[in-house]
Design a protein around this motif. Sequence first.
Motif, PDB file in Angstrom:
ATOM      1  N   TYR A  87       4.723 -25.193 -10.926  1.00 37.20           N
ATOM      2  CA  TYR A  87       4.185 -26.676 -10.294  1.00 37.20           C
ATOM      3  C   TYR A  87       4.542 -26.752  -8.950  1.00 37.20           C
ATOM      4  CZ  TYR A  87       3.828 -31.832 -10.021  1.00 37.20           C
ATOM      5  OH  TYR A  87       2.960 -33.134  -9.741  1.00 37.20           O
ATOM      6  N   ILE A  88       5.672 -26.560  -8.757  1.00 36.05           N
ATOM      7  CA  ILE A  88       6.167 -26.732  -7.317  1.00 36.05           C
ATOM      8  C   ILE A  88       5.355 -25.684  -6.362  1.00 36.05           C
ATOM      9  CG2 ILE A  88       8.125 -26.030  -5.520  1.00 36.05           C
ATOM     10  CD1 ILE A  88       9.966 -27.111  -7.765  1.00 36.05           C
ATOM     11  N   VAL A 112       5.958 -33.676  -4.613  1.00 36.16           N
ATOM     12  CA  VAL A 112       6.262 -35.034  -4.959  1.00 36.16           C
ATOM     13  C   VAL A 112       6.692 -34.744  -6.534  1.00 36.16           C
ATOM     14  CG1 VAL A 112       5.550 -37.098  -5.756  1.00 36.16           C
ATOM     15  CG2 VAL A 112       4.836 -36.397  -3.649  1.00 36.16           C
ATOM     16  N   LEU A 113       7.907 -35.096  -6.882  1.00 33.36           N
ATOM     17  CA  LEU A 113       8.503 -34.856  -8.447  1.00 33.36           C
ATOM     18  C   LEU A 113       9.322 -36.154  -8.634  1.00 33.36           C
ATOM     19  CD1 LEU A 113       9.442 -31.129  -8.535  1.00 33.36           C
ATOM     20  CD2 LEU A 113       7.832 -32.409 -10.130  1.00 33.36           C
ATOM     21  N   VAL A 158      10.121 -34.200  -2.837  1.00 35.85           N
ATOM     22  CA  VAL A 158      10.190 -35.909  -2.609  1.00 35.85           C
ATOM     23  C   VAL A 158      10.255 -36.403  -4.006  1.00 35.85           C
ATOM     24  CG1 VAL A 158       8.656 -37.661  -1.569  1.00 35.85           C
ATOM     25  CG2 VAL A 158       8.582 -35.423  -0.434  1.00 35.85           C
ATOM     26  N   GLU A 159      11.327 -37.150  -3.765  1.00 37.36           N
ATOM     27  CA  GLU A 159      11.467 -38.241  -5.340  1.00 37.36           C
ATOM     28  C   GLU A 159      10.459 -39.291  -5.318  1.00 37.36           C
ATOM     29  OE1 GLU A 159      14.769 -40.461  -7.969  1.00 37.36           O
ATOM     30  OE2 GLU A 159      15.540 -38.825  -6.427  1.00 37.36           O
ATOM     31  N   ALA A 207      10.336 -43.597 -10.510  1.00 41.93           N
ATOM     32  CA  ALA A 207      10.047 -43.377 -11.970  1.00 41.93           C
ATOM     33  C   ALA A 207       8.986 -44.100 -12.861  1.00 41.93           C
ATOM     34  CB  ALA A 207      11.199 -43.432 -12.776  1.00 41.93           C
ATOM     35  N   ASN A 208       8.785 -45.525 -12.096  1.00 33.65           N
ATOM     36  CA  ASN A 208       7.622 -46.449 -12.508  1.00 33.65           C
ATOM     37  C   ASN A 208       6.484 -45.938 -12.516  1.00 33.65           C
ATOM     38  OD1 ASN A 208       9.850 -48.135 -13.526  1.00 33.65           O
ATOM     39  ND2 ASN A 208      10.083 -49.061 -11.530  1.00 33.65           N
ATOM     40  N   THR A 209       6.127 -44.957 -11.499  1.00 30.27           N
ATOM     41  CA  THR A 209       4.847 -44.337 -11.284  1.00 30.27           C
ATOM     42  C   THR A 209       4.479 -43.150 -12.335  1.00 30.27           C
ATOM     43  OG1 THR A 209       5.413 -43.057  -9.482  1.00 30.27           O
ATOM     44  CG2 THR A 209       4.904 -45.446  -8.958  1.00 30.27           C
TER      45      THR A 209
END
Length: 198
Positions: free
Chosen positions: A9-10, A22-23, A43-44, A47-49
């Motif tokens: 994925y990365i 973005v993870l 890039v964090e 979590a709500n998304t």
Amino acid sequence: MLKEKIKKYISEKESQSAEGVVLFREEIEFAEQNQLAVESHLVEKDANTRFADAYMERCDKETENMLKNETSAFLSEPLDYLKKHKNEFIYFESRWFDFVNVEAVSLEVDDVFGTYDVMLGLKFQKKFEKQLKEYLNTHLSGEEAKFDLMFSNEDGLWNLNFALNYVEGFREEMTMGEAFQLIYHFLFKLVEEVETGK
């Protein structure tokens, strides 16, 4: 395996964006612990998304017929919606569950015990039974904390049912979105521990 999935994925996302990969917190912590992203800028994301693009159905328990295909707005509904609509269950699919070897999750209120029951199929070989049971026994807390884990030779996966009430971090006041985030976090840690033996 989790390591390979996150690494892939990365590397895929790295080539698509200059801003970085973005993870979410679980994947970033795992990538850093396992040195999967030494050259990458992670890039964090909030979590709500995570489940904004999830596929959700409200279904009738008795007939299993779909009552309504829900949008991401349904994630802000309080979890106790299920206590008020005991005849319904939520069928939930997200690409993120692929990391944890799960295609879909169902969530409903148990008619007898009133617990929030999570049902899913977990893609793991039969030989991991001991590790799976150990994790579930250790991380589902409470006197009534029970789970059902049965291997299906037909599907080649584990049918797992557990009460969300006994997962650390559970609150009755949660939203649907927070509940699915908690389920994901619990499964992520389970898969991480079973695969890495940590």
